[in-house]
Each structure stands twice: as C-alpha cells, then as structure tokens.
Design a protein around this motif. Sequence first.
Motif, PDB file in Angstrom:
ATOM      1  N   LEU A 120       0.829  -1.363   0.035  1.00  0.00           N
ATOM      2  CA  LEU A 120      -0.040   0.041  -0.038  1.00  0.00           C
ATOM      3  C   LEU A 120       0.902   1.427  -0.140  1.00  0.00           C
ATOM      4  O   LEU A 120       0.601   2.344  -0.475  1.00  0.00           O
ATOM      5  N   LEU A 121       2.082   1.112   0.485  1.00  0.00           N
ATOM      6  CA  LEU A 121       3.092   2.252   0.679  1.00  0.00           C
ATOM      7  C   LEU A 121       3.790   2.635  -0.524  1.00  0.00           C
ATOM      8  O   LEU A 121       4.489   3.675  -0.702  1.00  0.00           O
ATOM      9  N   ALA A 122       3.762   1.735  -1.519  1.00  0.00           N
ATOM     10  CA  ALA A 122       4.634   1.629  -2.836  1.00  0.00           C
ATOM     11  C   ALA A 122       4.661   2.930  -3.373  1.00  0.00           C
ATOM     12  O   ALA A 122       5.408   3.250  -4.058  1.00  0.00           O
ATOM     13  N   PRO A 123       3.287   3.333  -3.473  1.00  0.00           N
ATOM     14  CA  PRO A 123       3.523   4.740  -4.410  1.00  0.00           C
ATOM     15  C   PRO A 123       4.019   6.104  -3.684  1.00  0.00           C
ATOM     16  O   PRO A 123       4.289   6.947  -4.268  1.00  0.00           O
ATOM     17  N   LEU A 124       4.246   5.761  -2.419  1.00  0.00           N
ATOM     18  CA  LEU A 124       4.935   7.008  -1.789  1.00  0.00           C
ATOM     19  C   LEU A 124       6.678   6.841  -1.936  1.00  0.00           C
ATOM     20  O   LEU A 124       7.025   5.853  -2.054  1.00  0.00           O
ATOM     21  N   SER A 125       7.385   7.687  -1.968  1.00  0.00           N
ATOM     22  CA  SER A 125       8.830   7.742  -1.905  1.00  0.00           C
ATOM     23  C   SER A 125       8.994   7.136  -0.402  1.00  0.00           C
ATOM     24  O   SER A 125       8.526   7.191   0.533  1.00  0.00           O
ATOM     25  N   ALA A 126      10.578   6.787  -0.314  1.00  0.00           N
ATOM     26  CA  ALA A 126      11.017   6.330   0.936  1.00  0.00           C
ATOM     27  C   ALA A 126      10.765   7.514   1.982  1.00  0.00           C
ATOM     28  O   ALA A 126      10.543   7.216   3.106  1.00  0.00           O
TER      29      ALA A 126
END
Length: 145
Positions: A120-126
């Motif tokens: 789910l967090l994949a679309p966000l940058s690190a």
Amino acid sequence: MEKPSADDASSLAAYKVTRAMGAITNAGGMDALNASRGEMGVLGCLVQHDREATPSQLMDALGVSSARVANTLKALERKGYVVRQTNPEDGRGVIVRITPAGEAFGEANFQSAVRGVSSLLAPLSAEEQLELARLVERIAEPLVK
C-alpha cells in the motif's frame, strides 16, 4: 456523512483519514486471516506481555468489555491459540497464556499484514513512507500502553 469544507481543516483532515483508513481496512481482507480483529488483538497483547496476561489486563490494553474478552478467549481457546490456567498467586484469578500455535499464527498474520501495508505504501517515496510512519506513531503513542 457530507464532506466538510476546506475552511474546516481539522474536520476535513479527519474525514479524509477516516475514508482512507476504511478503504485500507477493506482492502486488507481480515476475512483471509480466519481470525477476528479482536482475536488478533488479544494474541498481539499476549506477545507484548511476555506471553501471558490476566483477562483484566487484556480488557484494559484493548479497551473492550470483560464480556468481549471472555468471548474472544473462548474462540481462541477452541482454536488452540491460548490456554487459561488458574493464577498460581491467588488461586482464584485466571492467567491467559499464548500457545506455540497461537504465537505462530499471530506472527504469520502480522508478517502478512506488514507485506500488505508495504504494498500500500509503494506509491510513496521512501522519505514519504518514513514521514507517514512517524505521524502514525505520533497519533498512536497515547493509545499504546
């Protein structure tokens, strides 16, 4: 509920977070776990409390009624994930202990949840992922006992 106006930033933020968390929860598929959220909560609490706790400690940690804890413990006991034993200190109370099967089940489902959240967090940058984690931890801090 009607979407709040942009003039009310706090209500708008709460509205957006509530909708997003609902979508995330629905996408997570708790049904696939073969356990309720309450059951997973109890297993998690037991792991955090050195693998044992009293029903009162579970009730306080989870913020639920004694009836809810009792019903959840019955379900977990039927599944072989917990055992209830007489408290050796007073002979009247009960100590709940997580079984090896309960620990394995809880850990497997926790790791599955981590993988799901990771996707789910994949679309966000690190950097954005770490900032979100920091903010969520800040919100949860007063809730974690």
